[in-house]
Write a protein that holds these residues in place. Structure first.
Motif, short mmCIF file in Angstrom:
data_model
loop_
_atom_site.label_atom_id
_atom_site.label_comp_id
_atom_site.label_asym_id
_atom_site.label_seq_id
_atom_site.Cartn_x
_atom_site.Cartn_y
_atom_site.Cartn_z
N UNK A 18 50.46 50.12 42.22
CA UNK A 18 51.14 48.80 42.34
C UNK A 18 50.08 47.93 42.42
N UNK A 19 49.58 47.88 43.97
CA UNK A 19 48.81 47.00 44.28
C UNK A 19 47.26 46.61 43.24
N UNK A 20 46.74 47.44 42.46
CA UNK A 20 45.81 46.98 40.98
C UNK A 20 46.71 46.07 40.36
N UNK A 21 48.03 46.73 39.42
CA UNK A 21 48.47 45.72 39.54
C UNK A 21 48.96 44.24 39.40
N UNK A 25 47.38 40.75 38.17
CA UNK A 25 48.49 39.78 37.96
C UNK A 25 47.75 38.03 38.67
N UNK A 26 47.52 38.34 40.07
CA UNK A 26 47.19 37.49 40.72
C UNK A 26 45.98 36.34 39.64
N UNK A 27 44.95 37.78 39.20
CA UNK A 27 43.75 37.26 39.32
C UNK A 27 44.37 36.14 37.68
N UNK A 28 45.67 36.98 37.31
CA UNK A 28 45.89 35.80 35.71
C UNK A 28 45.89 34.05 35.88
N UNK A 48 38.58 32.66 43.48
CA UNK A 48 37.89 33.42 43.53
C UNK A 48 38.21 33.88 44.93
N UNK A 49 39.64 33.49 45.63
CA UNK A 49 40.27 34.46 45.96
C UNK A 49 40.44 35.97 45.47
N UNK A 50 41.49 35.75 44.66
CA UNK A 50 42.02 36.60 43.43
C UNK A 50 40.78 37.64 43.18
N UNK A 51 39.99 37.13 42.88
CA UNK A 51 38.57 37.75 41.90
C UNK A 51 38.41 38.26 43.55
N UNK A 52 38.02 37.66 44.43
CA UNK A 52 37.48 39.21 45.38
C UNK A 52 38.35 40.07 45.77
N UNK A 54 40.29 41.88 44.19
CA UNK A 54 40.67 42.56 42.78
C UNK A 54 39.17 43.01 42.88
N UNK A 55 38.26 43.20 43.20
CA UNK A 55 37.13 43.75 43.81
C UNK A 55 36.76 44.63 44.91
#
Length: 88
Positions: A18-21, A25-28, A48-52, A54-55
């Motif tokens: 779920x954290x990855x999912x 979703x937040x990034x998309x 930028x926050x969503x990408x950060x 996820x990374x």
């Protein structure tokens, strides 16, 4: 086709993902906001926050996996230069 309820192991696997999912979703969502209005400063900041996020999650998962299953250790026993066929 027979329908069945997920097993407890399957539910646990979904819960673990779920954290990855959620991060994906937040990034998309953030990417959609940027594509809808490229000049929107808040949308770019959200992206930028969503990408950060996820990374960061991917790094945490990689570190967790490395702690559970360490990388193999290889011993170098022959310190002489490799033959031409071995170097290729």
């Amino acid at each position: 086709m027979l329908e069945r309820e997920p097993t407890l192991d399957e539910l646990a696997a979904i819960e673990a993902e779920m954290p990855s999912i959620t991060a994906g979703v937040d990034l998309v969502d953030a990417e959609c906001r940027v594509l809808a209005n490229p000049a929107d400063v808040l949308a770019r900041r959200a992206h930028r926050r969503a990408m950060s996020a996820l990374l960061s999650l991917l790094v945490q998962e990689a570190n967790h996996d490395a702690a559970i299953k360490p990388a193999p250790v290889y011993m170098i026993t022959n310190l002489s230069p490799a033959a031409a066929a071995e170097a290729a």
